[in-house]
Scaffold this active site. Structure first.
Site, PDB file in Angstrom:
ATOM      1  N   GLY A 117      10.753-114.363   5.606  1.00 35.82           N
ATOM      2  CA  GLY A 117       9.355-114.190   6.001  1.00 35.82           C
ATOM      3  C   GLY A 117       9.226-113.892   7.493  1.00 35.82           C
TER       4      GLY A 117
ATOM      5  N   LYS B 110      18.597-113.268   8.574  1.00 35.61           N
ATOM      6  CA  LYS B 110      19.528-113.881   9.552  1.00 35.61           C
ATOM      7  C   LYS B 110      20.341-114.978   8.885  1.00 35.61           C
ATOM      8  CE  LYS B 110      17.138-117.987  10.074  1.00 35.61           C
ATOM      9  NZ  LYS B 110      17.632-119.301   9.661  1.00 35.61           N
TER      10      LYS B 110
ATOM     11  N   ASP C  22      11.125-118.705  14.145  1.00 35.51           N
ATOM     12  CA  ASP C  22      12.259-117.777  14.030  1.00 35.51           C
ATOM     13  C   ASP C  22      11.872-116.335  14.351  1.00 35.51           C
ATOM     14  OD1 ASP C  22      14.057-119.716  13.324  1.00 35.51           O
ATOM     15  OD2 ASP C  22      13.950-119.346  11.167  1.00 35.51           O
TER      16      ASP C  22
HETATM   17  P1  ATP Z   1      13.548-119.868   6.989  1.00 37.05           P
HETATM   18  O1  ATP Z   1      14.910-119.353   7.129  1.00 37.05           O
HETATM   19  O2  ATP Z   1      12.656-119.386   8.098  1.00 37.05           O
HETATM   20  O3  ATP Z   1      13.501-121.335   6.722  1.00 37.05           O
HETATM   21  P2  ATP Z   1      12.918-119.547   4.230  1.00 37.05           P
HETATM   22  O4  ATP Z   1      14.271-119.335   3.691  1.00 37.05           O
HETATM   23  O5  ATP Z   1      12.313-120.900   4.046  1.00 37.05           O
HETATM   24  O6  ATP Z   1      12.890-119.115   5.726  1.00 37.05           O
HETATM   25  P3  ATP Z   1      10.951-117.502   3.753  1.00 37.05           P
HETATM   26  O7  ATP Z   1      11.353-116.243   3.074  1.00 37.05           O
HETATM   27  O8  ATP Z   1      10.661-117.349   5.193  1.00 37.05           O
HETATM   28  O9  ATP Z   1      12.063-118.541   3.426  1.00 37.05           O
HETATM   29  O10 ATP Z   1       9.681-118.074   2.976  1.00 37.05           O
HETATM   30  C1  ATP Z   1       9.330-119.415   2.820  1.00 37.05           C
HETATM   31  C2  ATP Z   1       7.954-119.534   2.136  1.00 37.05           C
HETATM   32  O11 ATP Z   1       6.975-118.863   2.944  1.00 37.05           O
HETATM   33  C3  ATP Z   1       7.898-118.888   0.754  1.00 37.05           C
HETATM   34  O12 ATP Z   1       7.998-119.862  -0.247  1.00 37.05           O
HETATM   35  C4  ATP Z   1       6.554-118.186   0.709  1.00 37.05           C
HETATM   36  O13 ATP Z   1       5.613-118.865  -0.081  1.00 37.05           O
HETATM   37  C5  ATP Z   1       6.022-118.160   2.143  1.00 37.05           C
HETATM   38  N1  ATP Z   1       5.875-116.789   2.690  1.00 37.05           N
HETATM   39  C6  ATP Z   1       4.889-116.351   3.469  1.00 37.05           C
HETATM   40  N2  ATP Z   1       5.089-115.081   3.832  1.00 37.05           N
HETATM   41  C7  ATP Z   1       6.253-114.681   3.286  1.00 37.05           C
HETATM   42  C8  ATP Z   1       6.991-113.466   3.316  1.00 37.05           C
HETATM   43  N3  ATP Z   1       6.562-112.375   3.983  1.00 37.05           N
HETATM   44  N4  ATP Z   1       8.155-113.435   2.664  1.00 37.05           N
HETATM   45  C9  ATP Z   1       8.592-114.531   2.008  1.00 37.05           C
HETATM   46  N5  ATP Z   1       7.928-115.676   1.936  1.00 37.05           N
HETATM   47  C10 ATP Z   1       6.765-115.780   2.581  1.00 37.05           C
END
Ligand code: ATP
Length: 294
Positions: A104, A10, A138
């Site tokens: 995630g 998103k 989210d």
């Molecule tokens: P958001 O937009 O919700 O802030 P984000 O950009 O911070 O997301 P995510 O890909 O959701 O990034 O991941 C953040 C952290 O969560 C990663 O550093 C990872 O260690 C942990 N994590 C747990 N599960 C997952 C997953 N399925 N995919 C990616 N990261 C994950």
């Protein structure tokens, strides 16, 4: 039974922090958009009771810390399934992480949709959202998908008319942003300038997408200085972007273009300075089942 599901990332078209709740969480007003960039998640029924996780990218936890593990666990708890609940979840990771793109959360949403089919629970979307929000704010949006307004911490999601027919360029600068630090920086802001929240909703409701997109805005840009952000926005704007903004609490920055050719030209220019540059389109769903095998 095995399900392969696309988990769309998103972007936040508009992101405002409207207050802090008694429990310390932030209240948000955000318009979110699913995009065609996303992971492919495969959920397969296995013998036994274990939830196992694998991922194509190192650095993503494959144990109980993974969002998909937590979602599966919460799903089984909610459904009261205690026996014969073995599943293997494989994530083919494409969405950059620590980017504000909900990678995630989208994986978690995909797993809830898949388990609902595999275990024949037939839960309505709102039940899956209720399970998902216990794991991540989210996740309800990622289940509903498309273009939607999310309020409170993200638990309240209202679908909006689809934004369609645009091309989107997303750049993930080398540095990621810690969500915790981003919220601390927002809390420290003295005079936060709020986006035009109601105006954007009115334009979207009227089907005036272009004027709505001109109001894309993110309060985290006032609080954080993400290296590359200004440069990416300048390149997008100089190439005629309708909007260019940071997504979530960063660090990814997007540009939205009317013409695919403009997006392609912009992406080429951005690739001379940044490694992670993607072209995608708005999607009408957050989760899409690609295949089901018995
Ligand atoms: P958001 O937009 O919700 O802030 P984000 O950009 O911070 O997301 P995510 O890909 O959701 O990034 O991941 C953040 C952290 O969560 C990663 O550093 C990872 O260690 C942990 N994590 C747990 N599960 C997952 C997953 N399925 N995919 C990616 N990261 C994950």
């Amino acid at each position: 039974m095995k399900l392969t599901v696309k988990a769309n990332a998103k972007i936040n078209l508009l992101l405002d922090v409207t207050g802090i709740k008694k429990n310390g969480y932030h209240s948000l007003f955000t318009v979110m958009q699913s995009i065609s960039l996303g992971d492919t998640v495969t959920v397969e029924k296995t013998n036994g009771n274990d939830i196992t996780v694998s991922c194509t990218v190192p650095g993503v936890p494959t144990d109980s810390r993974n969002i998909v593990y937590k979602c599966a666990d919460k799903f089984f708890q909610y459904a009261g399934i205690t026996e014969n609940k073995g599943v293997h979840i494989h994530i083919d990771k494409v969405t950059p992480f620590c980017a504000g793109m909900g990678g995630g959360s989208a994986d978690g949403a995909a797993v809830l949709v898949a388990l609902n089919k595999i275990f024949n629970t037939n839960y309505l979307e709102k039940i899956l959202c209720r399970i998902g929000v216990k794991v991540g704010a989210d996740i309800p949006f990622c289940i509903v998908g498309g273009t939607a307004l999310a309020l409170d911490t993200g638990a309240v999601v209202a679908p909006l008319p689809d934004v369609e027919g645009y091309s989107i360029v997303v750049v993930k600068p080398e540095d990621g942003v810690s969500t915790k630090e981003a919220y601390e920086a927002v809390d420290a802001l003295e005079n936060m300038k709020h986006p035009k929240n109601q105006e954007m909703l009115e334009y979207l409701a009227d089907g005036d997408t272009e004027n709505a997109l001109k109001l894309c805005s993110n309060v985290f840009e006032q609080a954080l200085e993400v290296p590359g952000r200004v440069d990416i926005k300048n390149i997008c704007n100089n190439n005629g972007a309708v909007a260019s903004c940071m997504t979530g609490s960063g660090s990814a920055v997007y540009g939205i273009f009317k013409e695919k050719a403009q997006a392609e030209k912009t992406a080429e220019e951005l690739k001379t300075k940044f490694t992670n540059v993607f072209i995608c389109t708005p999607e009408k769903t957050g989760v899409e089942i690609i295949s089901i095998t018995e």
